[in-house]
Design a protein around this motif. Sequence first.
Motif, PDB file in Angstrom:
ATOM      1  N   ALA A  24       0.857  -1.062  -0.092  1.00 53.71           N
ATOM      2  CA  ALA A  24       0.127  -0.044   0.047  1.00 53.71           C
ATOM      3  C   ALA A  24       0.888   1.220  -0.036  1.00 53.71           C
ATOM      4  N   ALA A  25       1.976   1.257   0.880  1.00 54.56           N
ATOM      5  CA  ALA A  25       2.892   2.341   0.702  1.00 54.56           C
ATOM      6  C   ALA A  25       3.615   2.708  -0.744  1.00 54.56           C
ATOM      7  N   VAL A  26       4.014   1.562  -1.033  1.00 55.09           N
ATOM      8  CA  VAL A  26       4.706   1.761  -2.518  1.00 55.09           C
ATOM      9  C   VAL A  26       3.684   2.298  -3.421  1.00 55.09           C
ATOM     10  N   ALA A  27       2.448   1.890  -3.420  1.00 56.52           N
ATOM     11  CA  ALA A  27       1.493   2.199  -4.482  1.00 56.52           C
ATOM     12  C   ALA A  27       1.118   3.615  -4.232  1.00 56.52           C
ATOM     13  N   ALA A  28       0.959   4.014  -2.897  1.00 55.69           N
ATOM     14  CA  ALA A  28       0.552   5.426  -2.599  1.00 55.69           C
ATOM     15  C   ALA A  28       1.548   6.594  -2.821  1.00 55.69           C
ATOM     16  N   LEU A  29       2.862   5.974  -2.482  1.00 57.06           N
ATOM     17  CA  LEU A  29       3.944   6.898  -2.750  1.00 57.06           C
ATOM     18  C   LEU A  29       4.423   6.999  -4.139  1.00 57.06           C
ATOM     19  N   THR A  30       4.251   6.104  -5.064  1.00 58.62           N
ATOM     20  CA  THR A  30       4.566   5.927  -6.505  1.00 58.62           C
ATOM     21  C   THR A  30       3.599   6.828  -7.188  1.00 58.62           C
ATOM     22  N   ALA A  31       2.155   6.978  -6.621  1.00 59.71           N
ATOM     23  CA  ALA A  31       1.072   7.614  -7.313  1.00 59.71           C
ATOM     24  C   ALA A  31       1.512   9.034  -7.002  1.00 59.71           C
ATOM     25  N   GLN A  32       2.258   9.529  -5.945  1.00 60.37           N
ATOM     26  CA  GLN A  32       2.608  10.765  -5.847  1.00 60.37           C
ATOM     27  C   GLN A  32       3.959  11.334  -6.463  1.00 60.37           C
ATOM     28  N   GLY A  33       4.339  10.404  -7.378  1.00 59.20           N
ATOM     29  CA  GLY A  33       5.712  10.750  -8.134  1.00 59.20           C
ATOM     30  C   GLY A  33       6.851  10.469  -7.470  1.00 59.20           C
ATOM     31  N   CYS A  34       6.938   9.618  -6.162  1.00 56.82           N
ATOM     32  CA  CYS A  34       8.050   9.304  -5.419  1.00 56.82           C
ATOM     33  C   CYS A  34       8.705   8.099  -6.047  1.00 56.82           C
ATOM     34  N   THR A  35      10.059   8.006  -6.200  1.00 55.33           N
ATOM     35  CA  THR A  35      10.822   6.730  -6.263  1.00 55.33           C
ATOM     36  C   THR A  35      10.958   5.937  -4.964  1.00 55.33           C
ATOM     37  N   VAL A  36      10.479   4.804  -5.159  1.00 52.62           N
ATOM     38  CA  VAL A  36      10.144   4.068  -3.850  1.00 52.62           C
ATOM     39  C   VAL A  36      11.220   2.851  -4.129  1.00 52.62           C
ATOM     40  N   GLU A  37      11.992   2.371  -3.238  1.00 52.77           N
ATOM     41  CA  GLU A  37      12.832   1.083  -3.330  1.00 52.77           C
ATOM     42  C   GLU A  37      12.659   0.355  -2.015  1.00 52.77           C
ATOM     43  N   VAL A  38      12.497  -0.833  -2.151  1.00 55.49           N
ATOM     44  CA  VAL A  38      12.156  -1.721  -0.879  1.00 55.49           C
ATOM     45  C   VAL A  38      13.430  -2.822  -0.632  1.00 55.49           C
ATOM     46  N   SER A  39      13.797  -2.564   0.401  1.00 45.77           N
ATOM     47  CA  SER A  39      14.907  -3.714   1.082  1.00 45.77           C
ATOM     48  C   SER A  39      14.077  -4.632   1.773  1.00 45.77           C
ATOM     49  N   ASP A  40      13.755  -5.827   0.998  1.00 48.11           N
ATOM     50  CA  ASP A  40      13.025  -7.006   1.525  1.00 48.11           C
ATOM     51  C   ASP A  40      13.890  -8.005   2.421  1.00 48.11           C
TER      52      ASP A  40
END
Length: 268
Positions: A24-40
Amino acid sequence: MAKKVLIVYAHESPASFNAAAKDAAVAALTAQGCTVEVSDLYAMKFKAAATTEDITGGMKNAEGCYADEIKLAWEEGRLADDIKKEQEKLKEADLVIFQFPMYWSSVPAIMKGWMDRVLGFAYAQEKRYSEGIFKDKKAMLSFTTDCPESVYSDTGINGDINVTLWPLQNGILNYCGFQVFAPQIFWDPATGSPESRSAMLEGWRTRLQNLCGEATVYFAPLDYFDKEKGFLLKPEVKEKYASRECGLTVGIHMGKPLPANSQTKAGV
């Protein structure tokens, strides 16, 4: 909004509520134009233990402490590759979100290992707290519990959640200089209805839309303390807050009642 976001994620199941919160965070932040990277961290099989293997070529001083040697290795470019990769992500990020299930009133071991190994170079006596290395970055905790909110209340069996959060938010994030947003706490999603879990996620998405407009959690600045006297509160600061009903912060309470909700709400 922060342009670059790093989500440090610790849950082994892709079907978990934590995974849903991360997505949900990845989707919401990406929709705002952010570049999101996840360290799983589980998917990466990230090494949790801080050992001399973290230093290419070994320790310069066999009797030296890990913290000193890791900082020297960072300065000389001798850190292990997995640490370098995470530090590069951290360097680029404006905001870091830690997503995890609360284990034993703290973070899972694999996430604590990430903090120990990746943030190790930021453990500095000369640059810490409000003058810390990451003072221009923001960070926050987002986590699930396996119990209702009442269990972590000031009359609940686990004790006040603000006390629980102090070592993480002050002792790690604030120590490194991060400006810390109030945590996102998902209370006991496992026992909730599908509707309640959906509502939790929707509340998270809504909060993320305005997150960087929020104030951050209050911590006493470094200049409140006298370096020459063992970093005790300066007399003028003690005098300023002497008439207050509550202490300055959870840890620096001056023998008074703790300020309510100071680790779960901004600006308290």
